[in-house]
Design an enzyme around this catalytic site. Structure first.
Site, PDB file in Angstrom:
ATOM      1  N   HIS A   1      68.303  17.599  31.569  1.00  0.00           N
ATOM      2  CA  HIS A   1      68.151  17.778  29.838  1.00  0.00           C
ATOM      3  C   HIS A   1      68.989  18.906  29.389  1.00  0.00           C
ATOM      4  CE1 HIS A   1      64.842  15.154  29.573  1.00  0.00           C
ATOM      5  NE2 HIS A   1      64.287  15.631  30.700  1.00  0.00           N
TER       6      HIS A   1
ATOM      7  N   HIS B   1      60.590  10.863  26.437  1.00  0.00           N
ATOM      8  CA  HIS B   1      60.024   9.663  26.704  1.00  0.00           C
ATOM      9  C   HIS B   1      59.370   8.738  25.551  1.00  0.00           C
ATOM     10  CE1 HIS B   1      59.136  11.395  30.886  1.00  0.00           C
ATOM     11  NE2 HIS B   1      60.229  11.191  30.777  1.00  0.00           N
TER      12      HIS B   1
ATOM     13  N   HIS C   1      65.246   6.069  35.390  1.00  0.00           N
ATOM     14  CA  HIS C   1      64.533   7.067  34.612  1.00  0.00           C
ATOM     15  C   HIS C   1      65.392   8.122  33.928  1.00  0.00           C
ATOM     16  CE1 HIS C   1      61.129   9.334  32.913  1.00  0.00           C
ATOM     17  NE2 HIS C   1      61.883  10.460  33.209  1.00  0.00           N
TER      18      HIS C   1
ATOM     19  N   ASP D   1      65.623   8.963  30.085  1.00  0.00           N
ATOM     20  CA  ASP D   1      65.943  10.564  29.553  1.00  0.00           C
ATOM     21  C   ASP D   1      67.022  10.838  28.489  1.00  0.00           C
ATOM     22  OD1 ASP D   1      63.471  11.410  30.599  1.00  0.00           O
ATOM     23  OD2 ASP D   1      64.365  12.297  32.560  1.00  0.00           O
TER      24      ASP D   1
HETATM   25 ZN   LIG Z   1      61.894  11.821  31.883  1.00  0.00          ZN
END
Ligand SMILES: [Zn+2]
Length: 316
Positions: free
Chosen positions: A288, A98, A261, A265
């Site tokens: 991720h 972030h 969001h 990321d």
């Molecule tokens: Zn995030």
């Protein structure tokens, strides 16, 4: 015959690729952000500082003896679940995404980030607190250029999680920059299927992406807390979805805030390449783990040319 296929784009790009260089950029002054870490719940202060050209983005753990530094680069990636962490020796920084996303979106290529704990401040679960801080001091160009990584051949990551339905793919750029589509599919009444596409620039990131917050399902909260995660967060500090699809003590900033969001990321994780990237990225349900696998693959297939430009090609 399609006039917009990958080969055509690649041919057009190859004629200009060696001439592409972007100005290096840093902050115009120092600025701090204070907050509470999401993972361990500690008070933490980060300070962004200007850095000379060629520095890259470098974290400095000011609370540790000898103030060890950790470049925000793929080589220092640690394996963490649901978040991205980097480290070198005992110097670890968790939840970098972030914080790194606005730096990348604003074209900041060199900066020091002093940090006095092992994780970044959570803010409101988005990048807004960092964007606001950077905008308070502004940025300035440095007397040096940096070549972006330009995708020449598609790279696709599709690891065996989520029953093989999650993937992330990057193809040669259709614009002079990074364009991302994120498709989210959550079997949950409040989230469901969402998509968002954005050409990433400083202004689109500011207006469309930076404020999109982290989300979590209420039934996941107790498991996270039993691991000691999020103990100082309240349901106002991120989006917490009840099983019936409603959100606890909060309102959406965008109907597709969750997809935005996840796109945020991706921007933050791609920043670990250490230079701007040009390509069309399409992520489906990726997290991720996929993002950093893509960064790794791009890194491994990068070719540095004599003039300094970098391209990605010949990917099997
Ligand atoms: Zn995030």
């Amino acid at each position: 015959m399609s006039g917009n296929n990958v080969a055509d784009r690649s041919t057009i790009l190859s004629s200009i690729i060696d001439e592409i260089a972007l100005p290096e950029r840093t902050l115009a002054g120092a600025v701090s952000v204070r907050g509470i870490g999401f993972v361990h719940g500690q008070d933490v202060t980060v300070q962004f500082r200007p850095a000379p050209a060629g520095t890259g983005i470098v974290f400095v753990r000011t609370d540790l003896p000898n103030k060890p530094s950790v470049p925000a680069r793929f080589e220092f990636l640690l394996h963490q679940n649901r978040r991205t962490a980097i480290g070198r020796g005992n110097a670890i920084i968790e939840m970098t995404e972030h914080l790194l996303a606005p730096l990348a979106a604003l074209g900041i290529t060199s900066a020091y980030i002093d940090i006095d704990s092992d994780e970044t401040p959570a803010g409101d679960g988005s990048s807004q607190v960092y964007l606001d801080a950077i905008d308070r001091v502004g940025t300035r160009t440095l007397d040096a250029n940096i070549a972006p990584v330009i995708i020449r051949e598609p790279i696709r990551i599709n690891e065996g999680i989520d029953e093989g339905t999650a993937s992330i793919e990057i193809r040669p750029p259709s614009i002079r920059g990074l364009r991302i589509t994120y498709d989210l599919a959550y079997d949950h009444p409040g989230i469901g299927e969402q998509t968002h596409t954005e050409a990433i620039t400083a202004s689109t990131f500011r207006q469309e992406i930076a404020a999109a917050r982290t989300f979590v399902l209420e039934q996941e909260v107790s498991a996270l807390r039993s691991m000691g995660i999020g103990l100082r967060q309240t349901s106002r500090d991120l989006l917490v979805y009840r099983a019936d699809g409603s959100i606890i003590e909060n309102n959406l900033r965008y109907p597709n805030e969750c997809a935005r969001h996840k796109l945020l990321d991706v921007v933050g994780d791609l920043a670990l390449l250490g230079r701007p990237i040009w390509g069309d990225l399409h992520a489906k349900k990726s997290g991720h783990r996929h993002n950093v696998a893509l960064v790794k693959s791009i890194f491994e297939h990068s070719v540095q040319h004599p003039g300094g430009s970098v391209s990605v090609r010949n990917v099997a």
